[in-house]
Scaffold this motif. Structure first.
Motif, PDB file in Angstrom:
ATOM      1  N   VAL A 152       2.029 -15.600   0.570  1.00 24.45           N
ATOM      2  CA  VAL A 152       2.099 -14.820  -0.663  1.00 24.45           C
ATOM      3  C   VAL A 152       2.339 -13.367  -0.279  1.00 24.45           C
ATOM      4  O   VAL A 152       2.032 -12.940   0.846  1.00 24.45           O
ATOM      5  CB  VAL A 152       0.813 -14.946  -1.513  1.00 24.45           C
ATOM      6  N   PHE A 153       2.890 -12.609  -1.237  1.00 28.77           N
ATOM      7  CA  PHE A 153       3.121 -11.188  -0.969  1.00 28.77           C
ATOM      8  C   PHE A 153       2.243 -10.348  -1.879  1.00 28.77           C
ATOM      9  O   PHE A 153       2.311 -10.453  -3.100  1.00 28.77           O
ATOM     10  CB  PHE A 153       4.589 -10.809  -1.184  1.00 28.77           C
ATOM     11  N   ALA A 154       1.421  -9.514  -1.281  1.00 25.96           N
ATOM     12  CA  ALA A 154       0.597  -8.541  -2.003  1.00 25.96           C
ATOM     13  C   ALA A 154       0.252  -7.440  -1.011  1.00 25.96           C
ATOM     14  O   ALA A 154      -0.602  -7.627  -0.147  1.00 25.96           O
ATOM     15  CB  ALA A 154      -0.668  -9.197  -2.553  1.00 25.96           C
ATOM     16  N   ARG A 155       0.964  -6.341  -1.106  1.00 33.99           N
ATOM     17  CA  ARG A 155       0.847  -5.244  -0.129  1.00 33.99           C
ATOM     18  C   ARG A 155       1.111  -5.760   1.291  1.00 33.99           C
ATOM     19  O   ARG A 155       0.437  -5.399   2.240  1.00 33.99           O
ATOM     20  CB  ARG A 155      -0.527  -4.580  -0.203  1.00 33.99           C
ATOM     21  N   GLY A 156       2.063  -6.632   1.399  1.00 31.81           N
ATOM     22  CA  GLY A 156       2.404  -7.244   2.674  1.00 31.81           C
ATOM     23  C   GLY A 156       2.282  -8.749   2.579  1.00 31.81           C
ATOM     24  O   GLY A 156       1.642  -9.295   1.668  1.00 31.81           O
ATOM     25  N   TRP A 157       2.917  -9.454   3.526  1.00 34.01           N
ATOM     26  CA  TRP A 157       2.888 -10.915   3.536  1.00 34.01           C
ATOM     27  C   TRP A 157       1.606 -11.412   4.193  1.00 34.01           C
ATOM     28  O   TRP A 157       1.166 -10.875   5.201  1.00 34.01           O
ATOM     29  CB  TRP A 157       4.093 -11.463   4.295  1.00 34.01           C
ATOM     30  N   GLN A 158       1.014 -12.418   3.593  1.00 33.85           N
ATOM     31  CA  GLN A 158      -0.178 -13.036   4.178  1.00 33.85           C
ATOM     32  C   GLN A 158      -0.172 -14.528   3.895  1.00 33.85           C
ATOM     33  O   GLN A 158       0.358 -14.985   2.880  1.00 33.85           O
ATOM     34  CB  GLN A 158      -1.451 -12.397   3.634  1.00 33.85           C
TER      35      GLN A 158
END
Length: 455
Positions: A152-158
């Protein structure tokens, strides 16, 4: 059944129990969610028993940190919410899983290589519509089908552990990956156990497409004569009827492996091969010698033998058209875009990978040798044909498609012809990919995911 969009807020588990949700009072009234009653919370394949407490002057949803972690939801995530009183079911979503061919965990800024920007674009479009998207690969599908390791992407990919989604958009680019046992098992489990949906669930072979559409009387006028190549007599028969014929690998793409056979004299034949560097040509003094020359290819690769067409041209370069057809928020086929593609100066195929260039339909028609009497209606006829073909595919091929790339041609009499149907259309053939720009094709994909998931 109405759905509403709201933000999910995560609070400490010490402040809120895992089996309690706090929902804005106005939202509860609109959705007719009963307060303080036991309900089932659903997010993809995830189910959990909760009670809901109304909160005055608040327009979102609060859940505990522990519960959000189990669901893979991050704080301030915009989601749609719906309530089904008959089932006591409070659903969040839609949860969309995009199945891609590979990832690169060692490249945190570009985990999906060249398509990373598209994945960012899709994430932003989902946030705008209140959907939640993650990206996963065949390698991350495990035997526990209720959980998926996804990006997922939220302030960067994780990477997170997430429930199986409501909807899978299959964007695998290789049949080998699509046919893997774990992928097919996951598709089956998703549909049967979790009532999920998979669209664009399979590749289309050229021969399957033309054989299926032949059964539709209304489409026969736009289908060039086509046969799966079996033997020399079949080739001889087609070459006696048409001055040009094409041999196309039934599982080929990007113009790879296409062969054009042209009669140049009473028993003179020119064979043109599509190559990256340009067209390679070879002359033959008889059709039998020609067939002997290509027989090695024919034995190892299944080919579609197809009637050659006299396409409209610009400066001696053939023109064809790529229509992107998609299903919309009502589940109806619509045209998202149509572009023209003009072949490169040393090519007879128009694919961008072979030096082709894109233009608008209007511009390419204006520069072409199409007679002026046919020009005004050309765009409308292309659109109508593309929609008819999309509906024909849906009717005659037993698989679920939400978008189709349809390659069309027009001859110098203004007649429209079908060239090919692609069930994994590239997003680069309709509008340029730009940072921060969400294209209509991406928005439409999410709208259809909302439709088939009930959001």
């Amino acid at each position: 059944m109405s759905t509403l969009k709201m933000d999910v807020h995560i609070v400490s588990s010490s402040m809120l129990s895992d089996d309690v949700l706090m929902l804005g009072e106005a939202l509860m009234k609109q959705l007719k969610v009963p307060p303080q009653q036991t309900l089932t919370l659903k997010f993809g394949s995830f189910h959990h028993t909760v009670t809901v407490i109304p909160v005055p002057r608040f327009d979102g949803l609060r859940m505990s940190q522990t519960l959000s972690h189990r669901m893979g939801i991050l704080t301030r995530t915009p989601l749609r919410i719906r309530y089904q009183a008959s089932k006591g079911l409070l659903s969040l979503g839609p949860l969309i899983g995009v199945l891609v061919s590979r990832d690169h965990p060692g490249q945190p800024d570009r985990p999906f290589g060249d398509i990373t920007m598209f994945c960012r674009e899709l994430t932003e479009a989902c946030r705008n519509q209140g959907a939640y998207v993650y990206f996963f690969t065949p390698n991350t599908i495990s035997s526990v089908t209720s959980q998926v390791e996804g990006w997922v992407f939220a302030r960067g990919w994780q990477r997170l552990s997430l429930p199986a989604p409501d909807v899978v958009n299959n964007r695998l680019t290789m049949r080998r990956l699509e046919n893997q046992q774990n992928v097919q098992h996951f598709f089956k489990e998703l549909k049967q156990r979790y009532s999920g949906q998979v669209f664009n669930e399979k590749f289309l072979d050229k021969s399957d497409v033309f054989d299926a559409l032949k059964r539709d009387v209304s489409l026969q006028k736009i289908l060039p004569e086509s046969h799966t190549l079996q033997n020399f007599s079949q080739l001889k028969s087609m070459c006696s009827k048409y001055n040009n014929v094409f041999l196309k690998p039934v599982r080929g793409s990007l113009g790879k492996g296409i062969i054009r056979i042209t009669r140049t004299g009473p028993d003179q034949w020119l064979v043109s091969y599509a190559a990256v560097s340009g067209t390679k040509r070879q002359m033959f003094s008889s059709l039998a010698k020609l067939y002997t020359s290509i027989s090695g290819k024919v034995r190892t690769v299944k080919y579609l033998l197809q009637q050659g067409l006299t396409l409209i041209e610009a400066g001696g370069r053939p023109i064809d058209f790529r229509a992107l057809t998609q299903k919309n928020l009502s589940g109806k086929w619509v045209i998202t875009s149509i572009v023209s593609r003009t072949a490169g100066s040393h090519h007879f195929v128009s694919n961008l990978a072979r030096g082709g260039t894109l233009a608008t339909v209007r511009d390419s028609i204006a520069k072409s040798n199409l007679p002026s009497s046919f020009r005004a209606s050309a765009s409308a006829r292309l659109q109508r044909s593309a929609l008819d073909i999309a509906r024909g595919i849906e009717t005659h091929i037993p698989a679920h498609f939400g978008e189709l790339g349809i390659d069309l041609a027009m001859d110098t009499s203004g007649r429209v012809w079908l060239l090919e149907v692609n069930s994994k259309p590239s997003k680069n053939d309709n509008t340029p990919l730009k940072e921060g720009k969400i294209r209509p094709s991406v928005r439409m994909m999410i709208q259809y995911a909302r439709y088939i998931s009930g959001f």
